[in-house]
Design a protein around this motif. Structure first.
Motif: not given
Length: 260
Positions: A38-40, A57-62, A100-103
């Protein structure tokens, strides 16, 4: 101020999708298990700039984005998109990769920088997904032969472009006479990758988009012949996600790369 979630929009790749209201304005939410995804994604959207959806906004779960009212694309909007995509690519990147990590969908992938695009594409995009795809040994050998050819068939060397990275038609929303990009796998990459993704599953007024793009930022000779090269990674991703149904399309692209 808390978001008043008013509408459940279903699920995608295990995420819950919702519409809500925040301080009198509509927003879109994507929520799921705790993940750096989500942060990525938020970092990628911000990095892409005005062509991308606005992050609330961004968070670790959304992730919460501006709500986008969509409309039917027009020829004028497609031309504008082609020019804006070219300008976004020309903003460039510090390296082939990203900090940043990729997805892509919910699949992780490395954005660790590489010295050049063929090396990045082979080591960070194609080969990791070959290992996940559970292909027959003969298919794997053909893909590995194609990978060995990347330095010779990738065209003139280019500096890193600022690309969306997963630019199929479903990640292009049409609103207000323009295109707005969502769900990026953004990184410093090869600009032909985004154009090949648009072509993979079809996009409205694609010839108009490409024509406007080339007027703004001409492409190197032979780019159309290199489209299958840039489609190897997304087709591998589809094999990983959806299985055998995409195997023939993947191996057809491999054959075309080997013929370059």
């Amino acid at each position: 101020m808390p978001i008043d979630w008013t509408e459940d929009l279903g699920a995608s790749h295990g995420w819950r999708l919702r519409r809500g209201m925040l301080d009198g304005r509509p927003v879109f939410g994507k929520h799921g298990a705790v993940s750096p995804l989500f942060t990525s994604e938020a970092e990628g959207l911000r990095w892409l700039g005005p062509i991308a959806a606005t992050v609330v906004s961004s968070h670790e779960d959304g992730l919460v984005l501006e709500w986008i009212d969509t409309e039917r694309p027009t020829r004028a909007a497609a031309e504008r998109f082609g020019r804006e995509l070219a300008r976004t690519h020309l903003l460039g990147a510090d390296a082939f990769g990203a900090p940043w990590p990729g997805f892509i969908a919910d699949l992780p992938m490395s954005n660790e920088p590489a010295a050049d695009w063929p090396s990045f594409y082979a080591a960070r995009r194609v080969l990791p997904f070959v290992r996940q795809a559970r292909l027959a040994a003969a298919d794997v050998r053909l893909i590995e032969r194609a990978v060995d050819r990347f330095p010779d068939v990738s065209g003139p060397q280019e500096t890193p472009s600022r690309i969306h990275g997963d630019l199929w038609g479903g990640n292009v929303l049409w609103s207000g006479g323009r295109a707005v990009l969502v769900d990026p796998a953004a990184h410093g990459g090869h600009r032909e990758t985004d154009l090949a993704m648009l072509a993979l599953f079809g996009a409205p007024y694609l010839d108009v988009v490409l024509g406007a793009y080339e007027e703004e930022a001409p492409l190197a000779d032979g780019w159309r012949e290199r489209v299958p090269l840039h489609q190897l990674h997304p087709l591998l991703v589809h094999v990983c996600l959806y299985g055998e149904a995409y195997r023939d399309a993947l191996m057809g692209a491999v054959s075309r790369v080997l013929a370059l």
